[in-house]
Design a protein around this motif. Structure first.
Motif, short mmCIF file in Angstrom:
data_model
loop_
_atom_site.label_atom_id
_atom_site.label_comp_id
_atom_site.label_asym_id
_atom_site.label_seq_id
_atom_site.Cartn_x
_atom_site.Cartn_y
_atom_site.Cartn_z
N HIS A 157 -34.27 10.34 -80.77
CA HIS A 157 -33.44 9.62 -79.81
C HIS A 157 -34.31 8.95 -78.74
O HIS A 157 -34.08 7.78 -78.38
CB HIS A 157 -32.44 10.57 -79.14
N ALA A 158 -35.31 9.66 -78.24
CA ALA A 158 -36.22 9.09 -77.24
C ALA A 158 -36.97 7.90 -77.84
O ALA A 158 -37.17 6.88 -77.17
CB ALA A 158 -37.20 10.15 -76.75
N TYR A 159 -37.38 8.02 -79.08
CA TYR A 159 -38.09 6.94 -79.76
C TYR A 159 -37.23 5.68 -79.87
O TYR A 159 -37.66 4.58 -79.54
CB TYR A 159 -38.50 7.44 -81.16
N VAL A 160 -35.99 5.86 -80.29
CA VAL A 160 -35.08 4.71 -80.46
C VAL A 160 -34.75 4.09 -79.11
O VAL A 160 -34.79 2.85 -78.95
CB VAL A 160 -33.80 5.15 -81.21
N ILE A 161 -34.44 4.91 -78.12
CA ILE A 161 -34.10 4.39 -76.79
C ILE A 161 -35.30 3.66 -76.19
O ILE A 161 -35.14 2.60 -75.58
CB ILE A 161 -33.61 5.52 -75.87
N ALA A 162 -36.50 4.21 -76.35
CA ALA A 162 -37.70 3.55 -75.82
C ALA A 162 -37.90 2.18 -76.46
O ALA A 162 -38.26 1.21 -75.78
CB ALA A 162 -38.92 4.42 -76.05
N HIS A 163 -37.66 2.08 -77.76
CA HIS A 163 -37.81 0.78 -78.42
C HIS A 163 -36.72 -0.21 -78.01
O HIS A 163 -36.98 -1.41 -77.90
CB HIS A 163 -37.86 0.96 -79.94
N ILE A 164 -35.53 0.28 -77.77
CA ILE A 164 -34.47 -0.60 -77.27
C ILE A 164 -34.82 -1.12 -75.88
O ILE A 164 -34.69 -2.32 -75.59
CB ILE A 164 -33.11 0.13 -77.27
N LEU A 165 -35.32 -0.22 -75.01
CA LEU A 165 -35.73 -0.64 -73.67
C LEU A 165 -36.91 -1.61 -73.73
O LEU A 165 -36.98 -2.56 -72.94
CB LEU A 165 -36.07 0.58 -72.82
N PHE A 166 -37.83 -1.38 -74.66
CA PHE A 166 -38.95 -2.30 -74.84
C PHE A 166 -38.45 -3.68 -75.24
O PHE A 166 -38.90 -4.70 -74.71
CB PHE A 166 -39.92 -1.76 -75.90
N ALA A 167 -37.53 -3.74 -76.18
CA ALA A 167 -36.99 -5.02 -76.63
C ALA A 167 -36.26 -5.73 -75.48
O ALA A 167 -36.41 -6.95 -75.32
CB ALA A 167 -36.03 -4.81 -77.81
N ILE A 168 -35.51 -4.99 -74.69
CA ILE A 168 -34.84 -5.59 -73.53
C ILE A 168 -35.88 -6.13 -72.53
O ILE A 168 -35.75 -7.24 -72.02
CB ILE A 168 -33.90 -4.57 -72.85
N GLY A 169 -36.91 -5.33 -72.29
CA GLY A 169 -37.96 -5.77 -71.37
C GLY A 169 -38.68 -7.00 -71.85
O GLY A 169 -39.00 -7.90 -71.06
N TYR A 170 -38.93 -7.08 -73.14
CA TYR A 170 -39.67 -8.22 -73.69
C TYR A 170 -38.80 -9.47 -73.82
O TYR A 170 -39.19 -10.56 -73.38
CB TYR A 170 -40.27 -7.84 -75.04
N PHE A 171 -37.64 -9.33 -74.43
CA PHE A 171 -36.82 -10.50 -74.72
C PHE A 171 -35.97 -10.96 -73.53
O PHE A 171 -35.74 -12.16 -73.36
CB PHE A 171 -35.92 -10.24 -75.93
N VAL A 172 -35.48 -10.04 -72.73
CA VAL A 172 -34.58 -10.41 -71.64
C VAL A 172 -35.34 -10.57 -70.32
O VAL A 172 -35.22 -11.58 -69.65
CB VAL A 172 -33.45 -9.37 -71.49
#
Length: 132
Positions: free
Chosen positions: A77-92
């Motif tokens: 869960h931490a892995y998936v959430i971290a990658h979602i936050l990374f994608a938000i940080g990068y793309f948004v």
């Protein structure tokens, strides 16, 4: 700590050898307030994920007093959430992907100082009444 700092000092773009003279970066690159805040935020993120109700609870090894501590198993869960936050940080938010590379030494020093401080605190705390 010495392994990480040694790799930073002895490795460069061309080679990585302890036989060559270490490349000591400028003193200003050892500390960066933003990198320290990023490290603390990363640590806090994992503490929040640990405290969240995600994952299942499992019991650890038996302690000296016969009790078993419970641990939340939520690494995926931490892995998936971290990658979602990374994608938000990068793309948004347009945060550069190279932040870790550009601030690697400052992040390493921040983690070493944080780990040493936390270890000393927990060691001292272990002597308090009822700690063990």
């Amino acid at each position: 700590p010495t392994t990480i700092l040694g790799l930073i000092f002895f490795c460069n773009d061309k080679d990585c050898s302890i036989l060559s003279a270490p490349r000591i970066p400028p003193l200003a690159s050892f500390w960066n307030g933003v990198a320290c805040l990023v490290f603390i935020a990363w640590f806090a993120f994992h503490a929040i994920v640990y405290l969240s109700p995600l994952g299942y609870i499992t019991k650890g090894l038996q302690l000296r007093d016969g009790k078993r501590l419970e641990y939340r198993m939520n690494g995926l869960h931490a892995y998936v959430i971290a990658h979602i936050l990374f994608a938000i940080g990068y793309f948004v938010l347009k945060i550069p992907v190279t932040f870790v590379y550009d601030n690697f030494l400052a992040l390493a020093v921040s983690s070493i100082l944080f780990s040493a401080t936390l270890s000393i605190f927990l060691y001292v705390k272990s002597f308090s009444t009822g700690a063990l």
